[in-house]
Motif scaffolding. Structure first.
Motif, PDB file in Angstrom:
ATOM      1  N   ASN A 197       0.810  -1.222   0.000  1.00 47.64           N
ATOM      2  CA  ASN A 197       0.000   0.000   0.000  1.00 47.64           C
ATOM      3  C   ASN A 197       0.843   1.271   0.000  1.00 47.64           C
ATOM      4  O   ASN A 197       0.387   2.336  -0.420  1.00 47.64           O
ATOM      5  N   ARG A 198       2.087   1.182   0.471  1.00 52.03           N
ATOM      6  CA  ARG A 198       2.968   2.354   0.452  1.00 52.03           C
ATOM      7  C   ARG A 198       4.224   2.140  -0.405  1.00 52.03           C
ATOM      8  O   ARG A 198       5.189   2.864  -0.286  1.00 52.03           O
ATOM      9  N   CYS A 199       4.153   1.153  -1.252  1.00 50.10           N
ATOM     10  CA  CYS A 199       5.291   0.829  -2.117  1.00 50.10           C
ATOM     11  C   CYS A 199       5.300   1.723  -3.354  1.00 50.10           C
ATOM     12  O   CYS A 199       4.274   1.929  -3.997  1.00 50.10           O
ATOM     13  N   PHE A 200       6.465   2.239  -3.708  1.00 51.09           N
ATOM     14  CA  PHE A 200       6.573   3.116  -4.878  1.00 51.09           C
ATOM     15  C   PHE A 200       6.637   2.341  -6.189  1.00 51.09           C
ATOM     16  O   PHE A 200       6.848   2.916  -7.253  1.00 51.09           O
ATOM     17  N   PHE A 201       6.434   1.036  -6.100  1.00 52.86           N
ATOM     18  CA  PHE A 201       6.327   0.206  -7.305  1.00 52.86           C
ATOM     19  C   PHE A 201       4.914  -0.373  -7.477  1.00 52.86           C
ATOM     20  O   PHE A 201       4.668  -1.157  -8.378  1.00 52.86           O
ATOM     21  N   ASN A 202       3.981  -0.003  -6.599  1.00 50.84           N
ATOM     22  CA  ASN A 202       2.699  -0.710  -6.593  1.00 50.84           C
ATOM     23  C   ASN A 202       1.815  -0.447  -7.810  1.00 50.84           C
ATOM     24  O   ASN A 202       0.794  -1.094  -7.982  1.00 50.84           O
ATOM     25  N   ASP A 203       2.221   0.503  -8.664  1.00 55.20           N
ATOM     26  CA  ASP A 203       1.456   0.745  -9.890  1.00 55.20           C
ATOM     27  C   ASP A 203       1.904  -0.133 -11.045  1.00 55.20           C
ATOM     28  O   ASP A 203       1.248  -0.203 -12.085  1.00 55.20           O
ATOM     29  N   LEU A 204       3.053  -0.822 -10.855  1.00 57.49           N
ATOM     30  CA  LEU A 204       3.568  -1.650 -11.945  1.00 57.49           C
ATOM     31  C   LEU A 204       4.053  -3.025 -11.506  1.00 57.49           C
ATOM     32  O   LEU A 204       4.348  -3.876 -12.347  1.00 57.49           O
ATOM     33  N   CYS A 205       4.109  -3.252 -10.202  1.00 57.60           N
ATOM     34  CA  CYS A 205       4.598  -4.537  -9.703  1.00 57.60           C
ATOM     35  C   CYS A 205       3.524  -5.615  -9.836  1.00 57.60           C
ATOM     36  O   CYS A 205       2.418  -5.455  -9.308  1.00 57.60           O
ATOM     37  N   PRO A 206       3.790  -6.706 -10.525  1.00 57.85           N
ATOM     38  CA  PRO A 206       2.803  -7.781 -10.684  1.00 57.85           C
ATOM     39  C   PRO A 206       2.302  -8.327  -9.351  1.00 57.85           C
ATOM     40  O   PRO A 206       1.116  -8.632  -9.210  1.00 57.85           O
ATOM     41  N   PHE A 207       3.181  -8.431  -8.377  1.00 59.43           N
ATOM     42  CA  PHE A 207       2.790  -8.945  -7.061  1.00 59.43           C
ATOM     43  C   PHE A 207       1.827  -7.985  -6.367  1.00 59.43           C
ATOM     44  O   PHE A 207       0.801  -8.391  -5.847  1.00 59.43           O
ATOM     45  N   ALA A 208       2.158  -6.696  -6.389  1.00 58.01           N
ATOM     46  CA  ALA A 208       1.321  -5.699  -5.725  1.00 58.01           C
ATOM     47  C   ALA A 208      -0.033  -5.571  -6.405  1.00 58.01           C
ATOM     48  O   ALA A 208      -1.065  -5.399  -5.739  1.00 58.01           O
ATOM     49  N   LEU A 209      -0.066  -5.671  -7.701  1.00 57.14           N
ATOM     50  CA  LEU A 209      -1.308  -5.522  -8.453  1.00 57.14           C
ATOM     51  C   LEU A 209      -2.317  -6.616  -8.115  1.00 57.14           C
ATOM     52  O   LEU A 209      -3.519  -6.437  -8.259  1.00 57.14           O
ATOM     53  N   THR A 210      -1.826  -7.758  -7.647  1.00 56.80           N
ATOM     54  CA  THR A 210      -2.727  -8.839  -7.244  1.00 56.80           C
ATOM     55  C   THR A 210      -2.960  -8.859  -5.739  1.00 56.80           C
ATOM     56  O   THR A 210      -3.914  -9.440  -5.256  1.00 56.80           O
ATOM     57  N   ALA A 211      -2.053  -8.187  -4.999  1.00 55.35           N
ATOM     58  CA  ALA A 211      -2.142  -8.228  -3.537  1.00 55.35           C
ATOM     59  C   ALA A 211      -3.004  -7.111  -2.962  1.00 55.35           C
ATOM     60  O   ALA A 211      -3.640  -7.287  -1.921  1.00 55.35           O
ATOM     61  N   LEU A 212      -3.032  -5.965  -3.611  1.00 53.01           N
ATOM     62  CA  LEU A 212      -3.799  -4.835  -3.105  1.00 53.01           C
ATOM     63  C   LEU A 212      -5.303  -5.086  -3.214  1.00 53.01           C
ATOM     64  O   LEU A 212      -5.772  -5.685  -4.193  1.00 53.01           O
ATOM     65  N   PRO A 213      -6.074  -4.637  -2.236  1.00 56.49           N
ATOM     66  CA  PRO A 213      -7.523  -4.904  -2.199  1.00 56.49           C
ATOM     67  C   PRO A 213      -8.275  -4.426  -3.430  1.00 56.49           C
ATOM     68  O   PRO A 213      -9.199  -5.075  -3.886  1.00 56.49           O
ATOM     69  N   ASP A 214      -7.876  -3.254  -3.968  1.00 55.03           N
ATOM     70  CA  ASP A 214      -8.616  -2.709  -5.112  1.00 55.03           C
ATOM     71  C   ASP A 214      -7.997  -3.078  -6.440  1.00 55.03           C
ATOM     72  O   ASP A 214      -8.293  -2.482  -7.465  1.00 55.03           O
TER      73      ASP A 214
END
Length: 215
Positions: A197-214
């Motif tokens: 949620n506070r990662c500066f890669f969360n707009d492009l990271c494949p892991f974050a894109l599936t992990a974030l609630p929205d």
């Protein structure tokens, strides 16, 4: 290929913006001290290693002294780093080989370094990068995890990850990016609960894109 290149460029730029200056957190004054400290750092915090090496190097400041040290004395000093039996044997044997086969000087070559007891590619690359300024990519557990989550590699073997990263990253960033990934892994991309949620890669990271609630 161009898409991959742009993706990699963005990663490099953001890491540099957040971690413009990176240095190893292991205290040392020469290649020998960094080599021994890195061996001791396995499964141990840098802070704890620094406390131990302050005592260790005060008593055994060079390969000759450490090679001649009593093994039980070494164990007592490094006990708090964990796995002290194997570590003590390795650093004593490592110092002995440096003294006997390399004239008391830590070698620069990857093959020579990895021939030393207790020294794998990660440890060797730390010394080559920090002390000899040789372009290398250090792959530890943080670098492995971050590289996989960002989709830079699918490999699980650290050596394969090292070579795959070397293929896609410009040599000019090799020495910094390993440490930047380590900083990032320790602060944000944690193993169990990554702070997507506070990662500066969360707009492009494949892991974050599936992990974030929205996502």
């Amino acid at each position: 290929m161009e898409q991959v290149s742009n993706f990699v460029s963005i990663i490099i730029e953001r890491l540099k913006a957040h971690y413009p200056v990176v240095n190893t957190q292991l205290d040392h004054t020469n290649p020998f001290e960094l080599l021994i400290a890195t061996i001791l750092s396995a499964q141990c915090t840098d802070n704890q290693v620094n406390k131990v090496t302050t005592v260790l190097f005060a008593r055994y400041p060079d390969p000759d002294a450490l090679a001649g040290a009593n093994l039980d004395d070494i164990k007592k000093i490094i006990f708090s780093t964990g796995f002290y039996n194997n570590k003590a044997k390795n650093i004593k044997a490592c110092a002995n080989k440096i003294q006997k086969e390399f004239n008391g000087k830590v070698p620069r070559g990857i093959n020579a370094l990895t021939s030393l007891p207790g020294v794998g590619r990660k440890t060797a690359n730390v010394v080559r990068s920090v002390c000899f300024n040789i372009p290398t990519i250090v792959v530890d557990t943080h670098v492995l995890r971050v590289s996989r989550r960002l989709g830079l590699t699918r490999a699980t073997d650290s050596v394969k990850v090292e070579f795959e990263l070397m293929d896609i990253l410009p040599k000019t960033v090799w020495n910094d990016i390993g440490l930047q990934f380590i900083y990032f892994g320790r602060q944000i991309c944690h193993a169990r609960k990554p702070a997507c949620n506070r990662c500066f890669f969360n707009d492009l990271c494949p892991f974050a894109l599936t992990a974030l609630p929205d996502a």
